[in-house]
Motif scaffolding. Structure first.
Motif, PDB file in Angstrom:
ATOM      1  N   MET A   1      -6.209   0.193   6.310  1.00  0.00           N
ATOM      2  CA  MET A   1      -7.245  -0.786   6.215  1.00  0.00           C
ATOM      3  C   MET A   1      -6.701  -1.705   5.081  1.00  0.00           C
ATOM      4  O   MET A   1      -7.066  -2.882   5.342  1.00  0.00           O
ATOM      5  CB  MET A   1      -8.722  -0.065   6.001  1.00  0.00           C
ATOM      6  CG  MET A   1      -8.937   0.674   7.239  1.00  0.00           C
ATOM      7  SD  MET A   1     -10.373   1.667   7.148  1.00  0.00           S
ATOM      8  CE  MET A   1     -11.802   0.316   6.873  1.00  0.00           C
ATOM      9  N   ALA A   2      -6.430  -1.482   4.018  1.00  0.00           N
ATOM     10  CA  ALA A   2      -6.074  -2.195   2.805  1.00  0.00           C
ATOM     11  C   ALA A   2      -4.916  -3.161   3.411  1.00  0.00           C
ATOM     12  O   ALA A   2      -5.073  -4.355   2.655  1.00  0.00           O
ATOM     13  CB  ALA A   2      -5.821  -1.302   1.633  1.00  0.00           C
ATOM     14  N   SER A   3      -4.078  -2.624   3.943  1.00  0.00           N
ATOM     15  CA  SER A   3      -2.930  -3.291   4.359  1.00  0.00           C
ATOM     16  C   SER A   3      -3.328  -4.457   5.354  1.00  0.00           C
ATOM     17  O   SER A   3      -2.461  -5.498   5.600  1.00  0.00           O
ATOM     18  CB  SER A   3      -1.696  -2.513   4.961  1.00  0.00           C
ATOM     19  OG  SER A   3      -2.031  -1.842   6.514  1.00  0.00           O
ATOM     20  N   ARG A   4      -4.548  -4.310   5.966  1.00  0.00           N
ATOM     21  CA  ARG A   4      -5.118  -5.470   6.674  1.00  0.00           C
ATOM     22  C   ARG A   4      -6.017  -6.058   6.109  1.00  0.00           C
ATOM     23  O   ARG A   4      -6.786  -7.013   6.792  1.00  0.00           O
ATOM     24  CB  ARG A   4      -5.579  -4.867   7.987  1.00  0.00           C
ATOM     25  CG  ARG A   4      -4.598  -4.256   8.798  1.00  0.00           C
ATOM     26  CD  ARG A   4      -5.283  -3.630  10.161  1.00  0.00           C
ATOM     27  NE  ARG A   4      -5.289  -2.417   9.753  1.00  0.00           N
ATOM     28  CZ  ARG A   4      -6.244  -1.594  10.466  1.00  0.00           C
ATOM     29  NH1 ARG A   4      -6.952  -1.897  11.314  1.00  0.00           N
ATOM     30  NH2 ARG A   4      -6.320  -0.119   9.887  1.00  0.00           N
ATOM     31  N   GLY A   5      -6.344  -6.189   4.755  1.00  0.00           N
ATOM     32  CA  GLY A   5      -6.987  -7.005   4.063  1.00  0.00           C
ATOM     33  C   GLY A   5      -8.291  -6.530   3.454  1.00  0.00           C
ATOM     34  O   GLY A   5      -9.247  -7.108   2.781  1.00  0.00           O
ATOM     35  N   LEU A   6      -8.460  -5.329   3.480  1.00  0.00           N
ATOM     36  CA  LEU A   6      -9.816  -4.454   3.134  1.00  0.00           C
ATOM     37  C   LEU A   6     -10.077  -4.776   1.536  1.00  0.00           C
ATOM     38  O   LEU A   6      -8.929  -4.469   0.898  1.00  0.00           O
ATOM     39  CB  LEU A   6      -9.633  -3.119   3.305  1.00  0.00           C
ATOM     40  CG  LEU A   6     -10.826  -2.116   2.669  1.00  0.00           C
ATOM     41  CD1 LEU A   6     -12.177  -2.345   3.451  1.00  0.00           C
ATOM     42  CD2 LEU A   6     -10.438  -0.763   2.541  1.00  0.00           C
ATOM     43  N   GLN A   7     -11.094  -5.183   1.080  1.00  0.00           N
ATOM     44  CA  GLN A   7     -11.263  -5.339  -0.316  1.00  0.00           C
ATOM     45  C   GLN A   7     -12.350  -4.404  -0.747  1.00  0.00           C
ATOM     46  O   GLN A   7     -12.381  -4.329  -2.104  1.00  0.00           O
ATOM     47  CB  GLN A   7     -11.481  -7.041  -0.529  1.00  0.00           C
ATOM     48  CG  GLN A   7     -10.587  -7.888  -0.107  1.00  0.00           C
ATOM     49  CD  GLN A   7     -11.003  -9.096  -0.256  1.00  0.00           C
ATOM     50  OE1 GLN A   7     -12.177  -9.498  -0.825  1.00  0.00           O
ATOM     51  NE2 GLN A   7      -9.932 -10.235  -0.056  1.00  0.00           N
TER      52      GLN A   7
ATOM     53  N   GLY B   1      -6.608  -0.640  -5.921  1.00  0.00           N
ATOM     54  CA  GLY B   1      -7.192  -1.771  -6.539  1.00  0.00           C
ATOM     55  C   GLY B   1      -8.295  -2.402  -5.922  1.00  0.00           C
ATOM     56  O   GLY B   1      -8.530  -3.379  -6.009  1.00  0.00           O
ATOM     57  N   LEU B   2      -8.948  -1.463  -5.216  1.00  0.00           N
ATOM     58  CA  LEU B   2     -10.165  -1.728  -4.253  1.00  0.00           C
ATOM     59  C   LEU B   2     -11.556  -1.551  -5.052  1.00  0.00           C
ATOM     60  O   LEU B   2     -11.402  -0.559  -5.836  1.00  0.00           O
ATOM     61  CB  LEU B   2      -9.977  -1.066  -3.008  1.00  0.00           C
ATOM     62  CG  LEU B   2      -8.895  -1.349  -2.297  1.00  0.00           C
ATOM     63  CD1 LEU B   2      -8.925  -0.777  -0.958  1.00  0.00           C
ATOM     64  CD2 LEU B   2      -8.689  -3.003  -1.695  1.00  0.00           C
ATOM     65  N   ARG B   3     -12.476  -2.268  -4.873  1.00  0.00           N
ATOM     66  CA  ARG B   3     -13.902  -1.821  -5.436  1.00  0.00           C
ATOM     67  C   ARG B   3     -14.438  -0.851  -4.481  1.00  0.00           C
ATOM     68  O   ARG B   3     -14.359  -0.831  -3.182  1.00  0.00           O
ATOM     69  CB  ARG B   3     -14.426  -2.866  -5.333  1.00  0.00           C
ATOM     70  CG  ARG B   3     -14.336  -4.028  -6.355  1.00  0.00           C
ATOM     71  CD  ARG B   3     -15.177  -5.357  -6.537  1.00  0.00           C
ATOM     72  NE  ARG B   3     -15.420  -5.916  -5.195  1.00  0.00           N
ATOM     73  CZ  ARG B   3     -15.929  -7.080  -5.083  1.00  0.00           C
ATOM     74  NH1 ARG B   3     -16.689  -7.551  -5.956  1.00  0.00           N
ATOM     75  NH2 ARG B   3     -16.127  -7.533  -3.755  1.00  0.00           N
ATOM     76  N   SER B   4     -15.278   0.242  -5.085  1.00  0.00           N
ATOM     77  CA  SER B   4     -15.864   1.072  -4.201  1.00  0.00           C
ATOM     78  C   SER B   4     -17.220   1.166  -4.795  1.00  0.00           C
ATOM     79  O   SER B   4     -17.587   0.851  -5.877  1.00  0.00           O
ATOM     80  CB  SER B   4     -15.057   2.742  -4.189  1.00  0.00           C
ATOM     81  OG  SER B   4     -15.229   3.233  -5.520  1.00  0.00           O
TER      82      SER B   4
ATOM     83  N   VAL C   1       0.898  -1.212  -0.121  1.00  0.00           N
ATOM     84  CA  VAL C   1      -0.061  -0.083  -0.090  1.00  0.00           C
ATOM     85  C   VAL C   1       0.759   1.240   0.082  1.00  0.00           C
ATOM     86  O   VAL C   1       1.834   1.246   0.866  1.00  0.00           O
ATOM     87  CB  VAL C   1      -1.099  -0.118   1.205  1.00  0.00           C
ATOM     88  CG1 VAL C   1      -1.769   1.240   1.319  1.00  0.00           C
ATOM     89  CG2 VAL C   1      -1.675  -1.186   1.171  1.00  0.00           C
ATOM     90  N   LYS C   2       0.698   2.074  -0.965  1.00  0.00           N
ATOM     91  CA  LYS C   2       1.383   3.303  -1.028  1.00  0.00           C
ATOM     92  C   LYS C   2       0.764   4.580  -0.371  1.00  0.00           C
ATOM     93  O   LYS C   2      -0.634   4.698  -0.904  1.00  0.00           O
ATOM     94  CB  LYS C   2       1.701   3.655  -2.395  1.00  0.00           C
ATOM     95  CG  LYS C   2       2.463   4.852  -2.532  1.00  0.00           C
ATOM     96  CD  LYS C   2       2.798   5.213  -3.982  1.00  0.00           C
ATOM     97  CE  LYS C   2       3.564   6.426  -4.179  1.00  0.00           C
ATOM     98  NZ  LYS C   2       3.395   7.226  -5.583  1.00  0.00           N
ATOM     99  N   VAL C   3       1.116   5.046   0.784  1.00  0.00           N
ATOM    100  CA  VAL C   3       0.563   6.315   1.399  1.00  0.00           C
ATOM    101  C   VAL C   3       1.862   7.095   1.609  1.00  0.00           C
ATOM    102  O   VAL C   3       2.548   6.832   1.843  1.00  0.00           O
ATOM    103  CB  VAL C   3      -0.017   5.666   2.899  1.00  0.00           C
ATOM    104  CG1 VAL C   3      -0.663   7.088   3.647  1.00  0.00           C
ATOM    105  CG2 VAL C   3      -1.021   4.577   2.595  1.00  0.00           C
ATOM    106  N   THR C   4       1.275   8.301   1.158  1.00  0.00           N
ATOM    107  CA  THR C   4       2.178   9.566   1.138  1.00  0.00           C
ATOM    108  C   THR C   4       2.349   9.795   2.424  1.00  0.00           C
ATOM    109  O   THR C   4       1.540   9.957   3.456  1.00  0.00           O
ATOM    110  CB  THR C   4       1.980  10.669   0.169  1.00  0.00           C
ATOM    111  OG1 THR C   4       2.937  11.557   0.335  1.00  0.00           O
ATOM    112  CG2 THR C   4       0.601  11.357   1.135  1.00  0.00           C
TER     113      THR C   4
ATOM    114  N   CYS D   1      -7.705  10.529   3.750  1.00  0.00           N
ATOM    115  CA  CYS D   1      -8.496   9.403   3.181  1.00  0.00           C
ATOM    116  C   CYS D   1      -7.486   8.234   2.665  1.00  0.00           C
ATOM    117  O   CYS D   1      -7.713   7.033   3.077  1.00  0.00           O
ATOM    118  CB  CYS D   1      -9.400   9.757   2.230  1.00  0.00           C
ATOM    119  SG  CYS D   1     -10.174   8.276   1.450  1.00  0.00           S
ATOM    120  N   GLN D   2      -6.318   8.506   2.202  1.00  0.00           N
ATOM    121  CA  GLN D   2      -5.479   7.703   1.629  1.00  0.00           C
ATOM    122  C   GLN D   2      -4.787   7.104   2.891  1.00  0.00           C
ATOM    123  O   GLN D   2      -4.499   5.810   2.972  1.00  0.00           O
ATOM    124  CB  GLN D   2      -4.187   8.448   1.256  1.00  0.00           C
ATOM    125  CG  GLN D   2      -4.573   8.798  -0.301  1.00  0.00           C
ATOM    126  CD  GLN D   2      -3.372   9.650  -0.867  1.00  0.00           C
ATOM    127  OE1 GLN D   2      -2.889  10.656  -0.461  1.00  0.00           O
ATOM    128  NE2 GLN D   2      -3.236   9.249  -2.310  1.00  0.00           N
ATOM    129  N   ALA D   3      -4.539   7.577   4.128  1.00  0.00           N
ATOM    130  CA  ALA D   3      -3.867   7.092   5.231  1.00  0.00           C
ATOM    131  C   ALA D   3      -5.002   6.178   5.854  1.00  0.00           C
ATOM    132  O   ALA D   3      -4.556   5.027   6.404  1.00  0.00           O
ATOM    133  CB  ALA D   3      -3.792   8.152   6.309  1.00  0.00           C
TER     134      ALA D   3
END
Length: 79
Positions: free
Chosen positions: A46-52, A76-79, A3-6, A39-41
């Motif tokens: 959450m994505a780094s913990r498996g959020l899809q 690469g998540l669905r929204s 996950v890329k977070v600035t 929002c990125q943070a």
């Protein structure tokens, strides 16, 4: 998933004897600014913990929909 977070500092600009915080330089698609960074943070963590999937709700006048959709797509998540 990587996950890329600035973590970069907000750019500042010296003009007319004052410093200006330039969150508008932080951009992802149609979204920009401090709300995008937050929002990125949040979604990145959450994505780094498996959020899809990401679900959000806001006023039609709010930029939240564009911000969340841009961040989700970039990860690469669905929204």
């Amino acid at each position: 998933m990587a996950v890329k977070v600035t973590t970069a500092l907000t750019p500042v600009e010296w003009r007319t004897g004052r410093w200006y915080k330039r969150e508008d330089y932080h951009r992802l698609g149609p979204a920009n600014g401090a709300k995008l960074r937050a929002c990125q943070a949040l979604i990145g963590g959450m994505a780094s913990r498996g959020l899809q999937n990401v679900v959000t709700a806001a006023s039609v006048l709010s930029p939240q929909h564009a911000i969340v959709a841009s961040v989700a797509a970039s990860l690469g998540l669905r929204s």
